[in-house]
Design a protein around this motif. Sequence first.
Motif, short mmCIF file in Angstrom:
data_model
loop_
_atom_site.label_atom_id
_atom_site.label_comp_id
_atom_site.label_asym_id
_atom_site.label_seq_id
_atom_site.Cartn_x
_atom_site.Cartn_y
_atom_site.Cartn_z
N LYS A 205 -4.62 2.49 5.08
CA LYS A 205 -4.92 1.91 3.73
C LYS A 205 -5.19 0.51 3.80
O LYS A 205 -6.14 -0.04 3.55
N TRP B 202 11.35 5.71 1.85
CA TRP B 202 11.10 6.36 0.54
C TRP B 202 12.59 6.75 0.30
O TRP B 202 13.33 7.61 0.68
N GLU C 182 2.07 10.27 4.63
CA GLU C 182 1.91 9.28 3.91
C GLU C 182 2.33 7.80 4.77
O GLU C 182 1.61 7.02 4.67
N ARG D 186 3.71 12.15 -5.22
CA ARG D 186 4.27 12.91 -6.26
C ARG D 186 5.04 14.33 -5.69
O ARG D 186 6.08 14.83 -6.00
N LYS E 277 0.93 -1.17 0.02
CA LYS E 277 0.06 0.10 -0.13
C LYS E 277 0.95 1.57 -0.07
O LYS E 277 0.28 2.35 -0.03
N GLN E 278 1.89 0.99 0.24
CA GLN E 278 3.12 2.25 0.32
C GLN E 278 3.16 2.80 -0.97
O GLN E 278 3.40 2.40 -2.29
N ASP E 279 2.92 4.25 -1.26
CA ASP E 279 3.05 5.13 -2.49
C ASP E 279 4.31 6.32 -2.18
O ASP E 279 4.34 6.43 -0.96
N TYR E 280 4.88 6.69 -3.25
CA TYR E 280 5.75 7.69 -2.96
C TYR E 280 4.90 8.79 -3.56
O TYR E 280 4.76 9.14 -4.98
#
Length: 115
Positions: free
Chosen positions: A92, A112, A85, A45, A40-43
């Motif tokens: 999430k 990240w 995040e 934008r 579920k980890q996003d970077y």
Amino acid sequence: MAKLWVRTAVLALVCAGATPAFAAPSPEWTGKVRQMLAAKQDYPRAAQVRGDEGTAKLKIDVAADGSLAAVALVQPTGSATLDREAIAVARKVGAFPPPPGGPASVIVPLTWKMM
């Protein structure tokens, strides 16, 4: 003297009931939790554009049924965007596998890094 002893005993009982007991999680269960978080980890934008990098450490408390009981940032990344995040990643996922042995608490690093 008796009043002091009774008051101390009552306070001890109240405090003991206020904090749930968390078991030491098994390595297998911890591995599953880490996999679910990584999926579920996003970077974000905005963090990418600024070149933000870092590792956040999250303390995740999981109830006996696998639901997320609490999440806290115990080590920030230095980027407010990445810190938000990090907290969002645990939310999430929402529900984890039920921990063996009852409620559990685990500290998980999320990193990240620009490639």
